[in-house]
Design a protein around this motif. Structure first.
Motif, short mmCIF file in Angstrom:
data_model
loop_
_atom_site.label_atom_id
_atom_site.label_comp_id
_atom_site.label_asym_id
_atom_site.label_seq_id
_atom_site.Cartn_x
_atom_site.Cartn_y
_atom_site.Cartn_z
N ALA A 1 9.44 -2.14 -8.68
CA ALA A 1 9.31 -2.67 -10.04
C ALA A 1 8.05 -3.52 -10.24
N LEU A 2 7.24 -3.67 -9.19
CA LEU A 2 6.03 -4.49 -9.32
C LEU A 2 4.84 -3.69 -9.85
N TYR A 3 4.66 -2.50 -9.33
CA TYR A 3 3.51 -1.66 -9.73
C TYR A 3 4.05 -0.38 -10.34
N PRO A 4 3.54 0.06 -11.46
CA PRO A 4 2.33 -0.33 -12.15
C PRO A 4 2.50 -1.43 -13.20
N ALA B 1 -2.50 0.65 11.52
CA ALA B 1 -3.10 0.21 12.79
C ALA B 1 -4.16 1.17 13.33
N SER B 2 -4.44 2.25 12.63
CA SER B 2 -5.39 3.23 13.15
C SER B 2 -6.43 3.58 12.10
N MET B 3 -7.65 3.76 12.55
CA MET B 3 -8.73 4.19 11.65
C MET B 3 -8.88 5.71 11.66
N ASP B 4 -8.03 6.40 12.42
CA ASP B 4 -8.07 7.86 12.50
C ASP B 4 -6.69 8.42 12.21
N GLY B 5 -6.65 9.72 12.04
CA GLY B 5 -5.37 10.40 11.87
C GLY B 5 -4.70 10.13 10.53
N TRP B 6 -3.37 10.24 10.53
CA TRP B 6 -2.60 10.20 9.30
C TRP B 6 -2.70 8.85 8.59
N SER B 7 -2.96 7.76 9.29
CA SER B 7 -2.95 6.45 8.64
C SER B 7 -4.34 5.97 8.21
N ARG B 8 -5.33 6.81 8.37
CA ARG B 8 -6.70 6.38 8.05
C ARG B 8 -6.85 5.91 6.60
N GLY B 9 -6.35 6.68 5.64
CA GLY B 9 -6.48 6.31 4.23
C GLY B 9 -5.79 4.99 3.91
N LYS B 10 -4.59 4.82 4.43
CA LYS B 10 -3.85 3.58 4.17
C LYS B 10 -4.54 2.39 4.85
N SER B 11 -5.03 2.61 6.05
CA SER B 11 -5.76 1.56 6.76
C SER B 11 -7.01 1.14 5.98
N ASN B 12 -7.76 2.13 5.48
CA ASN B 12 -8.95 1.83 4.68
C ASN B 12 -8.58 1.09 3.40
N ALA B 13 -7.49 1.51 2.75
CA ALA B 13 -7.06 0.87 1.51
C ALA B 13 -6.71 -0.60 1.76
N MET C 1 0.82 -1.22 0.00
CA MET C 1 0.00 0.00 0.00
C MET C 1 0.85 1.26 0.00
N ASP C 2 0.48 2.19 -0.85
CA ASP C 2 1.10 3.52 -0.84
C ASP C 2 0.67 4.23 0.43
N ASP C 3 1.57 4.98 1.05
CA ASP C 3 1.21 5.74 2.26
C ASP C 3 0.16 6.79 1.97
N ASN C 4 0.16 7.33 0.74
CA ASN C 4 -0.78 8.38 0.35
C ASN C 4 -1.95 7.75 -0.40
N GLN C 5 -3.12 7.85 0.15
CA GLN C 5 -4.33 7.30 -0.46
C GLN C 5 -5.28 8.46 -0.75
N PRO C 6 -5.26 9.00 -1.98
CA PRO C 6 -5.99 10.23 -2.31
C PRO C 6 -7.50 10.19 -2.04
N ASP C 7 -8.12 9.03 -2.22
CA ASP C 7 -9.58 8.99 -2.01
C ASP C 7 -9.93 8.38 -0.65
N GLY C 8 -9.00 8.48 0.28
CA GLY C 8 -9.24 7.96 1.61
C GLY C 8 -9.16 6.45 1.69
N GLY C 9 -8.62 5.81 0.67
CA GLY C 9 -8.44 4.37 0.67
C GLY C 9 -9.60 3.57 0.09
N GLN C 10 -10.57 4.26 -0.48
CA GLN C 10 -11.70 3.53 -1.07
C GLN C 10 -11.26 2.69 -2.26
N THR C 11 -10.36 3.22 -3.05
CA THR C 11 -9.75 2.48 -4.15
C THR C 11 -8.28 2.32 -3.80
N PRO C 12 -7.86 1.15 -3.34
CA PRO C 12 -6.47 0.98 -2.89
C PRO C 12 -5.46 1.38 -3.96
N ARG C 13 -4.49 2.15 -3.53
CA ARG C 13 -3.41 2.60 -4.41
C ARG C 13 -2.12 1.95 -3.93
#
Length: 144
Positions: free
Chosen positions: A69-72, A106-118, A51-63
């Motif tokens: 060399a694996l992605y994209p 490990a958190s559903m809030d704060g800075w890791s919310r998007g990555k957690s959701n993804a 998972m990318d640390d930055n999830q622009p849509d809050g992790g709804q579509t995992p980025r």
């Protein structure tokens, strides 16, 4: 076993392959490692830190991370590796458990919310396919 596929741990020659050859090499590597260790390993970290640390849509579509060399080159590399591992291990008729492993989820809030959701959304898809048994959470903490 940690890990069958990790963006950071790839041989130099892998980076020069075209996407189809990368997919074939990932498949072959996964099958060969399983063949080698099947009698000694029960728990397999199939994919690590995808998972990318930055999830622009809050992790709804995992980025996925794009700094390896694996992605994209292989857009479905996580799912692909889980499916290959599940098929290869099922064919061996041995017990096994397949895991995804990541940090900062490990958190559903704060800075890791998007990555957690993804990660949650990615794992739900793998669960629907019946190819994942669990998730590993990496944590780095200070005790002072």
């Amino acid at each position: 076993y940690h890990a069958l596929a990790w963006y950071f741990s790839l041989p130099g020659w892998f980076k020069g392959l075209n996407p189809n050859d990368k997919r074939n090499a990932l498949t072959s590597f996964t099958e060969r490692v399983i063949d080698h260790y099947v009698d000694r390993v029960l728990w397999w970290d199939v994919a690590n830190e995808a998972m990318d640390d930055n999830q622009p849509d809050g992790g709804q579509t995992p980025r996925y991370r794009s700094d390896g060399a694996l992605y994209p080159a292989i857009p479905d590399w996580v799912s692909h590796t889980f499916h290959v591992a599940s098929r290869a291990l099922s064919a061996k008729n041995k017990p096994f458990k397949l895991y995804y492993n990541d940090y900062g989820v490990a958190s559903m809030d704060g800075w890791s919310r998007g990555k957690s959701n993804a990660m949650y959304n990615m794992v739900r898809g793998l669960q629907r396919d019946g190819v994942i048994d669990g998730v590993g959470f990496q944590l780095h903490i200070n005790t002072y």
